[in-house]
Design a protein around this motif. Structure first.
Motif, PDB file in Angstrom:
ATOM      1  N   GLU A  60     -25.007 102.043  27.033  1.00  0.00           N
ATOM      2  CA  GLU A  60     -25.683 103.027  27.975  1.00  0.00           C
ATOM      3  C   GLU A  60     -27.039 102.540  27.984  1.00  0.00           C
ATOM      4  O   GLU A  60     -28.005 103.243  28.405  1.00  0.00           O
ATOM      5  N   SER A  61     -27.249 101.260  28.026  1.00  0.00           N
ATOM      6  CA  SER A  61     -28.752 100.543  28.181  1.00  0.00           C
ATOM      7  C   SER A  61     -28.968 100.735  29.527  1.00  0.00           C
ATOM      8  O   SER A  61     -28.065 100.430  30.293  1.00  0.00           O
ATOM      9  N   VAL A  62     -30.116 101.114  29.896  1.00  0.00           N
ATOM     10  CA  VAL A  62     -30.706 101.242  31.499  1.00  0.00           C
ATOM     11  C   VAL A  62     -30.585  99.758  31.680  1.00  0.00           C
ATOM     12  O   VAL A  62     -30.585  99.554  33.011  1.00  0.00           O
ATOM     13  N   ALA A  63     -30.636  98.774  31.011  1.00  0.00           N
ATOM     14  CA  ALA A  63     -30.727  97.341  31.522  1.00  0.00           C
ATOM     15  C   ALA A  63     -29.304  96.908  32.309  1.00  0.00           C
ATOM     16  O   ALA A  63     -29.606  96.185  33.363  1.00  0.00           O
ATOM     17  N   TRP A  64     -28.289  97.759  31.932  1.00  0.00           N
ATOM     18  CA  TRP A  64     -27.100  97.605  32.937  1.00  0.00           C
ATOM     19  C   TRP A  64     -27.492  97.907  34.344  1.00  0.00           C
ATOM     20  O   TRP A  64     -27.124  97.181  35.202  1.00  0.00           O
ATOM     21  N   GLN A  66     -30.211  97.919  35.872  1.00  0.00           N
ATOM     22  CA  GLN A  66     -31.301  96.937  36.414  1.00  0.00           C
ATOM     23  C   GLN A  66     -30.388  95.756  36.787  1.00  0.00           C
ATOM     24  O   GLN A  66     -30.787  95.179  38.084  1.00  0.00           O
ATOM     25  N   TYR A  67     -29.605  95.451  36.086  1.00  0.00           N
ATOM     26  CA  TYR A  67     -28.758  94.047  36.301  1.00  0.00           C
ATOM     27  C   TYR A  67     -27.773  94.424  37.636  1.00  0.00           C
ATOM     28  O   TYR A  67     -27.927  93.770  38.341  1.00  0.00           O
ATOM     29  N   LEU A  68     -27.147  95.416  37.505  1.00  0.00           N
ATOM     30  CA  LEU A  68     -26.487  95.818  38.603  1.00  0.00           C
ATOM     31  C   LEU A  68     -27.166  95.738  40.031  1.00  0.00           C
ATOM     32  O   LEU A  68     -26.590  95.326  40.911  1.00  0.00           O
ATOM     33  N   GLU A  69     -28.083  96.393  39.788  1.00  0.00           N
ATOM     34  CA  GLU A  69     -29.097  96.427  41.147  1.00  0.00           C
ATOM     35  C   GLU A  69     -29.408  94.911  41.520  1.00  0.00           C
ATOM     36  O   GLU A  69     -29.333  94.722  42.622  1.00  0.00           O
ATOM     37  N   TRP A 110     -26.058 107.429  36.394  1.00  0.00           N
ATOM     38  CA  TRP A 110     -25.561 106.591  35.322  1.00  0.00           C
ATOM     39  C   TRP A 110     -24.775 107.792  34.398  1.00  0.00           C
ATOM     40  O   TRP A 110     -25.136 108.673  33.877  1.00  0.00           O
ATOM     41  N   ALA A 111     -23.315 107.585  34.491  1.00  0.00           N
ATOM     42  CA  ALA A 111     -22.502 108.660  34.081  1.00  0.00           C
ATOM     43  C   ALA A 111     -21.391 108.040  32.910  1.00  0.00           C
ATOM     44  O   ALA A 111     -21.355 106.839  33.004  1.00  0.00           O
ATOM     45  N   ARG A 112     -20.712 108.940  32.455  1.00  0.00           N
ATOM     46  CA  ARG A 112     -19.631 108.608  31.547  1.00  0.00           C
ATOM     47  C   ARG A 112     -18.592 107.776  32.174  1.00  0.00           C
ATOM     48  O   ARG A 112     -17.847 106.757  31.659  1.00  0.00           O
ATOM     49  N   GLU A 113     -18.234 108.175  33.365  1.00  0.00           N
ATOM     50  CA  GLU A 113     -17.201 107.231  34.200  1.00  0.00           C
ATOM     51  C   GLU A 113     -17.672 105.737  34.107  1.00  0.00           C
ATOM     52  O   GLU A 113     -16.807 104.731  34.386  1.00  0.00           O
ATOM     53  N   ILE A 114     -19.066 105.534  34.080  1.00  0.00           N
ATOM     54  CA  ILE A 114     -19.511 104.332  34.346  1.00  0.00           C
ATOM     55  C   ILE A 114     -19.535 103.526  32.884  1.00  0.00           C
ATOM     56  O   ILE A 114     -19.109 102.324  32.521  1.00  0.00           O
ATOM     57  N   THR A 115     -20.316 104.404  31.900  1.00  0.00           N
ATOM     58  CA  THR A 115     -20.570 103.785  30.559  1.00  0.00           C
ATOM     59  C   THR A 115     -19.071 103.680  29.874  1.00  0.00           C
ATOM     60  O   THR A 115     -19.158 102.664  29.297  1.00  0.00           O
ATOM     61  N   LEU A 116     -18.360 104.418  30.177  1.00  0.00           N
ATOM     62  CA  LEU A 116     -16.858 104.249  29.448  1.00  0.00           C
ATOM     63  C   LEU A 116     -16.184 103.101  29.914  1.00  0.00           C
ATOM     64  O   LEU A 116     -15.360 102.476  29.204  1.00  0.00           O
ATOM     65  N   ARG A 117     -16.373 102.798  31.178  1.00  0.00           N
ATOM     66  CA  ARG A 117     -15.569 101.644  31.932  1.00  0.00           C
ATOM     67  C   ARG A 117     -16.417 100.299  31.215  1.00  0.00           C
ATOM     68  O   ARG A 117     -15.567  99.305  31.027  1.00  0.00           O
ATOM     69  N   ASN A 162     -19.901  90.545  17.251  1.00  0.00           N
ATOM     70  CA  ASN A 162     -21.096  90.816  16.081  1.00  0.00           C
ATOM     71  C   ASN A 162     -22.142  91.532  16.732  1.00  0.00           C
ATOM     72  O   ASN A 162     -22.660  92.283  16.036  1.00  0.00           O
ATOM     73  N   LYS A 163     -22.438  91.452  17.906  1.00  0.00           N
ATOM     74  CA  LYS A 163     -23.509  92.291  18.570  1.00  0.00           C
ATOM     75  C   LYS A 163     -23.274  92.690  19.949  1.00  0.00           C
ATOM     76  O   LYS A 163     -23.383  91.975  20.918  1.00  0.00           O
ATOM     77  N   PRO A 164     -22.702  93.870  20.140  1.00  0.00           N
ATOM     78  CA  PRO A 164     -22.150  94.499  21.455  1.00  0.00           C
ATOM     79  C   PRO A 164     -23.316  94.181  22.607  1.00  0.00           C
ATOM     80  O   PRO A 164     -22.783  93.860  23.806  1.00  0.00           O
ATOM     81  N   THR A 165     -24.366  94.192  22.184  1.00  0.00           N
ATOM     82  CA  THR A 165     -25.646  94.029  23.470  1.00  0.00           C
ATOM     83  C   THR A 165     -25.431  92.732  24.087  1.00  0.00           C
ATOM     84  O   THR A 165     -25.859  92.424  25.177  1.00  0.00           O
ATOM     85  N   GLU A 166     -24.823  91.780  23.308  1.00  0.00           N
ATOM     86  CA  GLU A 166     -24.575  90.311  23.893  1.00  0.00           C
ATOM     87  C   GLU A 166     -23.656  90.378  25.023  1.00  0.00           C
ATOM     88  O   GLU A 166     -23.680  89.450  25.879  1.00  0.00           O
ATOM     89  N   PHE A 167     -22.732  91.405  25.658  1.00  0.00           N
ATOM     90  CA  PHE A 167     -22.016  91.556  26.551  1.00  0.00           C
ATOM     91  C   PHE A 167     -22.760  91.262  27.754  1.00  0.00           C
ATOM     92  O   PHE A 167     -22.444  90.742  28.816  1.00  0.00           O
ATOM     93  N   LEU A 168     -24.082  91.952  27.878  1.00  0.00           N
ATOM     94  CA  LEU A 168     -24.968  91.781  29.155  1.00  0.00           C
ATOM     95  C   LEU A 168     -25.490  90.414  29.258  1.00  0.00           C
ATOM     96  O   LEU A 168     -25.520  89.922  30.262  1.00  0.00           O
ATOM     97  N   THR A 169     -25.896  89.927  28.214  1.00  0.00           N
ATOM     98  CA  THR A 169     -26.208  88.293  28.238  1.00  0.00           C
ATOM     99  C   THR A 169     -25.321  87.468  28.738  1.00  0.00           C
ATOM    100  O   THR A 169     -25.434  86.602  29.531  1.00  0.00           O
TER     101      THR A 169
END
Length: 361
Positions: A60-64, A66-69, A110-117, A162-169
């Protein structure tokens, strides 16, 4: 006077029913299921679809947004993922300050249809090293997904595990975006209310033209299986794998469509019709455990408030005789029968009738 049972705490999760063309016959299909490791399985040989818990910091990070844009994903492409219906289950409803309002900046949704995907795609990578994504040249938002090869896959899988936020990285370095558009909303299940720590899960369906290479994460996955729904149910009946009720139910209704292309077309069309949460309500019928689902005459208006098994003063046959509309299964320690004599909600498939657990399909 008995003490009231504490309320169930459902943990939000997402799963992928991944469908691939059968290598032996491209008109048929197989689905991916995982045998959980002995350390994570509830029962030996517990077998599930890939998936796991929503991680709010990672998913649910707003960084997603920003990245998608930055990547060039049009706002309208994200809006198309969000169903504007009044009958959404709580797990897919607007999340208020928890999700919608906080990230509703500059009219971006930014909705659950997006974050759960995002959860489903991330967990698929964590568990089996499968990166379902699109490059800039693939931003046509098609119905069939792409699997990206990842250099140093084992290291990246470990980092994300080990660190799910690394998926964006990972996505930034690979110059891809998670393929949210090829995940078609399929169903939603919640654990019965008498379970103190239950799950509520949205199941998405995704399609690949051929079976991708997998890397099993050893702490979570013991074995991966690419098999048809028929073969998987047969293994369950023989006791070689063990399924929770949602897996049996979903495999059983997949038996109604045997061709890859037909299932793909059905999943695309059906995904726009919404989802009804299946939260089983249990009845003890003189030792037989019967669980009813939405549409059954014995289903209750607020199933999430039922925190105990309900006692029925009669046998399973008497329980059935008092019901005109049936949507239920008998359980213990696996589904022994599954009955549905009404049209399933949301334009869905009816499951194949389940025979006694030791009978071959």
């Amino acid at each position: 006077m008995s003490k009231a049972a504490p309320p169930t705490k459902w943990r939000t999760s997402a799963s992928v029913i991944l469908v691939s063309r059968d290598a032996a016959n491209s008109e048929d299909y197989q689905v991916l299921m995982l045998k959980r490791s002995d350390a994570t399985a509830m029962v030996v040989n517990q077998t599930v679809f890939p998936g796991g818990l929503l991680d709010t910091e990672a998913d649910e990070s707003v960084a997603w947004l920003q990245y998608l844009e930055e990547f060039g994903v049009p706002k309208e492409a994200l809006r198309r993922l969000v169903l504007t219906r009044d009958d959404r289950p709580a797990i897919l409803a607007p999340q208020g300050t928890g999700c919608y309002d906080r990230f509703f900046e500059r009219s971006r949704i930014w909705a659950r249809e997006i974050t759960l995907r995002l959860t489903a795609v991330r967990e698929c990578f964590e568990e089996v090293g499968l990166l379902l994504c699109r490059s800039r040249s693939q931003l046509n938002f098609g119905a069939v997904t792409c699997a990206q090869d990842v250099l140093d896959l084992e290291t990246w899988q470990r980092r994300v595990h080990n660190k799910p936020t690394e998926f964006l990285t990972l996505c930034r370095e690979q110059k891809v975006v998670p393929d949210l558009w090829a995940l078609h909303e399929w169903s939603a299940w919640a654990s019965p209310g008498f379970m103190r720590k239950g799950h509520e899960t949205v199941f998405f369906m995704a399609f690949v033209d051929k079976q991708p290479k997998l890397l099993e994460e050893p702490s979570e996955v013991k074995e991966t299986l690419w098999l048809s729904p028929f073969e998987l149910l047969r293994l369950g009946n023989l006791g070689n794998v063990w399924f929770m009720p949602p897996q049996v139910y979903e495999l059983s209704r997949l038996m109604g469509i045997k061709e890859y292309q037909r299932l793909l077309e059905f999943a695309i069309k059906r995904s726009g019709l919404g989802t009804t949460m299946y939260l089983p309500v249990g009845y003890n019928c003189q030792g037989s455990m019967v669980f009813v689902l939405p549409g059954d005459d014995f289903y209750v208006p607020e199933p999430h408030l039922v925190h105990e098994i309900i006692s029925f003063p009669g046998s399973e046959d008497e329980f059935r005789a008092r019901s005109k509309h049936l949507h239920r299964y008998t359980y213990g320690p696996a589904i022994r029968s599954l009955e549905l004599n009404i049209s399933p909600p949301n334009g869905h498939l009816s499951p194949l009738k389940i025979h006694p657990e030791r009978q071959k399909l």
